[in-house]
Design an enzyme around this catalytic site. Structure first.
Site, PDB file in Angstrom:
ATOM      1  N   SER A 143       4.528 -31.374 -21.504  1.00 18.41           N
ATOM      2  CA  SER A 143       5.296 -30.589 -22.478  1.00 18.41           C
ATOM      3  C   SER A 143       5.647 -29.258 -21.811  1.00 18.41           C
ATOM      4  CB  SER A 143       4.413 -30.325 -23.702  1.00 18.41           C
ATOM      5  OG  SER A 143       4.935 -29.281 -24.500  1.00 18.41           O
ATOM      6  N   TYR A 156      -3.794 -28.076 -27.761  1.00 11.45           N
ATOM      7  CA  TYR A 156      -2.597 -28.748 -27.230  1.00 11.45           C
ATOM      8  C   TYR A 156      -2.184 -28.117 -25.898  1.00 11.45           C
ATOM      9  CZ  TYR A 156       2.105 -30.878 -27.407  1.00 11.45           C
ATOM     10  OH  TYR A 156       3.243 -31.609 -27.143  1.00 11.45           O
TER      11      TYR A 156
END
Ligand code: NAD
Length: 261
Positions: A143, A156
């Site tokens: 990401s 995350y």
């Protein structure tokens, strides 16, 4: 020598692929001729129907295998049940948003297990077969949060930075053996999960759809455009073709300029 861009005869396992980016990646790999194994932690008729639909649309073999990526034994069993793989796409992921002081420890553990540790286990299970064949592709869906942080996403961001590190280490351990390992780093991708947040954001901010997308969701994405699952899938296909043979241990951003800021 002609450079081949067909994936015919190759088997791909895509974790977390009954929706969103994983499904998009599986579809693009199948379109390029690869056999695909879909996965998630559920085992519904719809899961198996997705594999049937991909098989009939692209004329490739496609299967769905249930395995919970929060469990090390099931991560390794997925690769075994698939019969090994030439292309491994570690995509399964979840999110939880909270301040560090309020972040539930069990949520931290789940995010790290599914977004990071699963890739360690599947990679460990897939590498012996790739080494024996002298060819393999490991593609980790990280990401923009693998390269930069945002508040309230501690687990995350830690997992995504971690998977970038795992990608580099994997690449070094297999360099020169015909195997590459890379991470794709999307910014915001318009998946059902993201699409479903738009009506709530419109209410919260009293904005229309276009303004919410530009000013709230894509505030940090300079292109003011979402990436698409097809673009992530196309990048994965590219990484499996001969022109990408020397691309390894690196990250490819699909973030409309976010990490250039
Ligand atoms: P999604 O929720 O549509 O997909 C997540 C997939 O993972 C689903 O198929 C889900 O079933 C699966 N999954 C969740 N827990 C699992 C478990 N325990 N075992 C097996 N499978 C499990 O979301 P998405 O947006 O498609 O995200 C896919 C990946 O892309 C994630 O790793 C996410 O972090 C990453 N990503 C998404 C975006 C975005 O904007 N959508 C941006 C950057 C990175």
């Amino acid at each position: 020598m002609a450079i081949s861009t067909s994936l015919k005869g190759l088997r791909a396992v895509v974790t977390g692929s009954n929706s969103g980016i994983g499904l998009g990646v599986a579809r693009e790999l199948a379109r390029a001729g690869a056999q695909v194994v879909l996965n998630s932690f559920t085992d519904t008729p719809e899961d198996h129907a997705l594999a049937e639909e991909i098989a009939s649309t692209h004329g490739v073999s496609a299967r769905y295998i249930k395995a919970d990526m929060s469990r090390p034994d099931e991560c390794r069993a997925l690769i075994e049940q698939a019969g090994g793989c030439d292309i491994l796409v570690n995509n399964a992921g979840i999110q939880h948003v909270a301040r560090i002081e309020e972040f539930p420890p069990e949520k931290w553990d789940a995010v790290i297990a599914i977004n990071l540790s699963s890739a360690f286990h599947t990679t460990a299970a897939a590498l012996p077969g790739m080494r024996a064949k002298g060819w393999g592709r490991i593609i980790n869906v990280a990401s923009a949060h693998g390269l930069t942080a945002s508040p309230f996403k501690s687990a995350y961001v830690a997992a995504k930075h971690g998977i970038v590190g795992l990608t580099k280490t994997t690449a070094l351990e297999v360099a020169g053996e015909g195997i590459t390992a890379n991470a794709i780093c999307p910014g915001y991708v318009l998946t059902p999960i993201v699409e479903n947040q738009i009506p709530d954001q419109m209410k919260t901010h009293g904005m229309d759809r276009e303004t919410v997308i530009r000013e709230v969701m894509l505030a940090r994405q300079p292109s003011k455009e979402f990436a698409t699952v097809e673009q992530v899938g196309g990048t994965a296909v590219f990484l499996c073709t001969a022109p990408a043979d020397q691309i390894t241990g690196t990250t490819i951003s699909l973030d409309g300029g976010w990490t250039a800021l």
